[in-house]
Design an enzyme around this catalytic site. Sequence first.
Site, PDB file in Angstrom:
ATOM      1  N   SER A 124       0.497  -1.429   0.018  1.00 35.66           N
ATOM      2  CA  SER A 124      -0.433  -0.088  -0.177  1.00 35.66           C
ATOM      3  C   SER A 124       0.556   1.299  -0.403  1.00 35.66           C
ATOM      4  CB  SER A 124      -0.951   0.159   1.328  1.00 35.66           C
ATOM      5  OG  SER A 124      -2.414   0.617   0.640  1.00 35.66           O
TER       6      SER A 124
ATOM      7  N   HIS B  52      -2.924  -0.914  -4.377  1.00 37.32           N
ATOM      8  CA  HIS B  52      -4.012  -1.558  -4.095  1.00 37.32           C
ATOM      9  C   HIS B  52      -5.020  -0.012  -4.400  1.00 37.32           C
ATOM     10  CE1 HIS B  52      -4.230  -2.126   0.260  1.00 37.32           C
ATOM     11  NE2 HIS B  52      -3.912  -1.062  -0.161  1.00 37.32           N
TER      12      HIS B  52
END
Length: 200
Positions: free
Chosen positions: A99, A124
């Site tokens: 992330s 993501h």
Amino acid sequence: MNFINETNEEKKNKTNDDDALMQKFLNTRQIILAGEINKELSEKIVRQLLLMESLSATKPIYIYIDSPGGDADAGFAIFDMIRFIKAPVYTIGMGLVASAASIILLAASKERRFGMPNSHYLIHQPLSGIKGVATEIEIHAKELEKMRVKINKLIAEETGTDEKKVAKDTDRDCWLNAKESVEYGLISKIAKNRKDIPEK
């Protein structure tokens, strides 16, 4: 009373050990970025970067990243400071780089991004846990969409991957091992030992 004195002495020794370790890292120009990315960690990393630059603006700095991610804004604060300082910065992924941590990894130029053999990566779209009235949720959703577009564009630019593919990949959790991360462009090379990473 003796117990308290011993505890205070232990704390003092621990502080001295931490200070000595920090000095060692400053001397070798190495930064360990581990754990959740938040404002506190961001401030700590930014201070270290500025301090190392003040000691030398030409010697490289090495950031070892092992993080499940966290606050995107805190991550971008570190990203911007890496780009801001004059000293060349190498980022090395180890363990988990997920992330917001993957954004920090991309702050170094591609030839200065490395990953250890067993490192793995997660990219993501930004997550939201917002609760509240409908208007607040709508405002937050718009900001989240801006962040999603910004992150996808950054990943595309830094990896050389088509932005549409990045958008599709990050629509859900996209996991990559070290070899796959080289192919994707997140890192340039797998570093099996220290000699695989340039010293200047």
